[in-house]
Design an enzyme around this catalytic site. Structure first.
Site, mmCIF file in Angstrom:
data_model
loop_
_atom_site.group_PDB
_atom_site.id
_atom_site.type_symbol
_atom_site.label_atom_id
_atom_site.label_comp_id
_atom_site.label_asym_id
_atom_site.label_seq_id
_atom_site.Cartn_x
_atom_site.Cartn_y
_atom_site.Cartn_z
ATOM 1 N N HIS A 1 -19.198 -25.154 31.721
ATOM 2 C CA HIS A 1 -19.353 -25.170 30.265
ATOM 3 C C HIS A 1 -18.280 -25.985 29.555
ATOM 4 C CE1 HIS A 1 -20.331 -23.683 26.219
ATOM 5 N NE2 HIS A 1 -19.021 -23.597 26.059
ATOM 6 N N GLU B 1 -26.747 -15.151 2.179
ATOM 7 C CA GLU B 1 -25.784 -16.075 1.578
ATOM 8 C C GLU B 1 -25.357 -17.189 2.531
ATOM 9 O OE1 GLU B 1 -25.380 -12.041 -0.367
ATOM 10 O OE2 GLU B 1 -25.371 -12.780 1.705
ATOM 11 N N HIS C 1 -17.269 -5.210 -5.062
ATOM 12 C CA HIS C 1 -17.907 -6.338 -5.732
ATOM 13 C C HIS C 1 -16.957 -7.121 -6.638
ATOM 14 C CE1 HIS C 1 -21.428 -4.439 -4.170
ATOM 15 N NE2 HIS C 1 -22.271 -5.183 -4.840
ATOM 16 N N HIS D 1 -17.046 -30.566 27.114
ATOM 17 C CA HIS D 1 -18.092 -29.687 27.630
ATOM 18 C C HIS D 1 -19.153 -30.513 28.360
ATOM 19 C CE1 HIS D 1 -16.185 -27.703 24.202
ATOM 20 N NE2 HIS D 1 -16.534 -26.547 24.733
#
Length: 681
Positions: free
Chosen positions: A265, A425, A487, A30
């Site tokens: 890029h 999280e 869960h 890149h």
């Protein structure tokens, strides 16, 4: 500050030339971002960054994170030019096997690289962790007249980092914690792989960061070194907020036909375009040739030596005034455990064994943590808004807080050591990686096991980087009950065990849990995940706790249930299913069928044991039956004849009802063993 004798244009163009030449030679990489950020790098690295190429691990160095890690040739060029142990031969070997210049920056491979980046958004989140560690260490160790911890964390990031949701989690926490020594420079070039980002990236980034409580500077011209320099100076004056500097740049700066396009890029510019770029930049030098005067302008060794010498003198004075603090700081920055760590482990394990409590393994974890957090001041805990469920807090770890001015609130003269991460999280996991990378703390934090999916890529990065980060995952199975399949973890234990370099523990009682903690803390170069139950687990009597450290061990032979016969089968179990295995062993004994029970709290640790030990625990001539409240796939590698597991999602019902419904009963395990033995005949 500006140095009028330096040729800043040539310094920036040296970065551009090395980037396009290395990518071209590798035929991969890149070039655009390094070329676009070159002037930003000149401003930061030649005028602000406090570092020493000859001592990359100097404790009080500024940290630099290239969050947009695909721009790796930027940092490789900087490290080479400033004098790190990264010769031009390594630049020429960009992206080649065993070079020090891999495709994306990797900590531990390249001197001067602070973290492994590439998965966008995680680098800036690591930087938040580093800045948090600096702030807490400064509060803990600095004294009046003695500032031994006093450095900044800088990060370069791009549009991709800001599009990733983790950037929201990290930036919000950085603002809440008022991390004033965190300075992020945003490469605002408006281009991604798919082209101009305007149709799909409509955020007002400055307002977004102001809403997080950041100080925002700019936009500034990212190609004006003096303007970027001034913005950094302004950022350093802010004492109660992190700073985002918005730098307007052109990707592929200097390339006549590729600048400001997606073509700059992620692919080489091509020989013809490189020739035109050299002409446009006024850079007449051959590939990989840097004039001596440019090397001289970039060389940071002399300034670095002075910085380190000055700090060493300050630290010597600090050591004289505060010898115990100096010794503790040195120990913790080296990642060494306290001299009495083994004694702490013995006390914690002995207490668990003697009390033989029937508690959930999440509670067993908290009981163990009371010992470890009291004896290890470097332990930095936390939870993703589930403290009361994960039980990661202890008497020694009050909540971490900052006041309105940004100062860390002290409890008994010390900063709090338990962080409320909120429902974040992924951010929590990547911040812990940054804390570990910085040094001085051992981070651990909790959430429900099913939400480890949110954290997974950061867990993988911790394993890739060999960082001591400890994840506490509670509510580990259908045993959590009524919350239902959203869960209830089914595949998560098996999934985590697939991550190379990650130790996964699913302990069955208080002693196994305590041993798991002791090994996780001792593993300096390995992350760990502790999978813990919501429901209470009876204590499993055992004669020797040391064998637990080997990941699996013989928990009960037939003689322990009254049979004086050799085992004809082995039941392997983990966590809450160990008791089920023991009950099945007792029932089988009534039928004169002798079986051995093996507790395997850590398959990953057991897999590393010598072959002889594995054969001792799991004899080749005995059929094996595994029992675990999770998917069955991972158990067949142990040569199991049968697995009592669950290959569907759970249901919403009380735990006892669920275990019966899914076949986790003594009768079913007994029937499975009998069927295996009949098949064997």
């Amino acid at each position: 500050m500006p140095n009028s004798t330096k040729n800043i244009t040539a310094m920036a163009n040296a970065i551009r030339a090395l980037a396009m030449d290395a990518v071209q030679q590798a035929n991969s990489g890149h070039p655009g971002a390094p070329m676009g950020m070159a002037d930003m790098a000149v401003a930061l690295w030649s005028r602000h960054l406090r570092h020493h190429p000859a001592q990359p691990q100097w404790a009080d160095r500024d940290r630099f994170v290239l969050s947009n890690g695909h721009a790796s040739m930027l940092i490789y060029a900087l490290l080479h030019l400033t004098g790190y142990d990264l010769p031009i031969s390594e630049i020429k070997a960009f992206r080649q096997m065993h070079s020090k210049t891999p495709g994306h920056p990797e900590v531990g491979i390249t001197p001067g690289v602070e973290t492994t980046t590439g998965p966008l958004g995680q680098g800036i989140t690591n930087a938040v962790g580093m800045a948090l560690a600096e702030k807490m260490l400064a509060t803990e160790f600095n004294r009046e007249g003695h500032r031994v911890v006093d450095h900044h964390t800088y990060a370069f990031l791009g549009d991709g980092c800001l599009m990733e949701g983790i950037s929201h989690e990290a930036a919000a926490l950085a603002g809440a914690w008022k991390l004033s020594k965190l300075i992020a420079l945003y490469d605002d070039n408006g281009i991604s792989i798919d082209g101009q980002v305007a149709p799909w990236f409509v955020d007002d980034t400055p307002k977004r960061f102001e809403a997080y409580g950041w100080n925002v500077v700019g936009p500034v011209d990212g190609h004006d070194v003096d303007a970027v320099d001034g913005a950094i100076e302004k950022a350093k004056m802010c004492t109660d907020k992190p700073t985002l500097i918005v730098c307007k740049t052109a990707i592929g700066k200097g390339s006549p036909n590729r600048a400001n396009t997606a073509k700059a890029h992620g692919e080489p510019l091509g020989g013809d375009e490189i020739k035109l770029t050299r002409e446009t930049l006024g850079w007449p030098h051959d590939a990989f040739v840097i004039p001596e005067e440019v090397y001289a302008d970039w060389n940071a060794k002399a300034d670095g030596e002075q910085l380190v010498n000055d700090w060493n003198q300050r630290f010597a004075a600090y050591k004289t005034a505060y010898p115990e603090l100096a010794a503790e700081f040195t120990r913790r920055m080296a990642g060494e455990l306290p001299a009495n760590f083994a004694e702490i482990c013995v006390q914690a394990v002995a207490s668990a064994h003697d009390k033989a409590e029937t508690v959930a393994s999440r509670k067993a974890s908290q009981i163990a943590l009371e010992f470890f957090t009291a004896g290890l001041p470097e332990m930095l805990g936390g939870s993703a808004d589930l403290t009361g469920s994960n039980l990661t807090n202890t008497k020694s770890t009050p909540a971490f807080r900052v006041d309105e001015d940004g100062a860390v609130v002290l409890t008994d003269g010390k900063p709090g050591r338990h962080i409320n991460y909120g429902v974040r999280e992924f951010g929590m996991a990547a911040i812990m990686n940054g804390v570990a990378l910085h040094g001085g703390y051992i981070p651990y934090a909790g959430t429900f096991l099913t939400f480890s999916d949110y954290s997974r890529n950061a867990i993988r990065m911790a394993a890739l980087m060999k960082q001591r980060v400890i994840h506490v995952f509670t509510h580990d199975s259908i045993g959590l009950g009524e919350d239902g399949p959203t869960h209830q973890s089914v595949e998560h234990a098996a999934s985590l065990r697939l991550i190379p370099g990650l130790d996964v523990w699913r302990p069955a009682d208080t002693t196994e849990t305590t041993v798991a903690w002791s090994i996780a803390l001792a593993n300096k170069n390995r992350p760990s995940a502790l999978l813990l139950s919501r429901q209470n687990l009876p204590y499993a009597p055992k004669q020797d706790a040391d064998v637990i450290t080997q990941g699996a061990y013989i928990l009960a032979e037939p003689s322990e249930v009254g049979l004086k016969k050799k085992a004809v089968a082995v039941i392997i179990a983990t966590g809450s299913e160990v008791q089920l295995a023991l009950h099945a062993q007792a029932e089988l004994a009534k039928l004169a069928i002798p079986v051995r029970v093996v507790s395997m709290p850590s398959t990953t640790v057991f897999d590393r044991q010598p072959v002889a030990y594995k054969k001792e625990v799991l004899p080749a001539n005995l059929p094996r039956i595994a029992v675990e409240a999770g998917v069955t796939d991972g158990w067949w590698k142990y040569g199991c004849a049968a697995v009592v597991g669950i290959d569907t999602y759970g249901e919403s019902a009380p735990a006892g009802v669920l275990f019966k419904h899914f076949g986790f009963t003594t009768d079913n395990v007994v029937a499975t063993v009998r069927k295996v033995l009949q098949l064997k005949k």
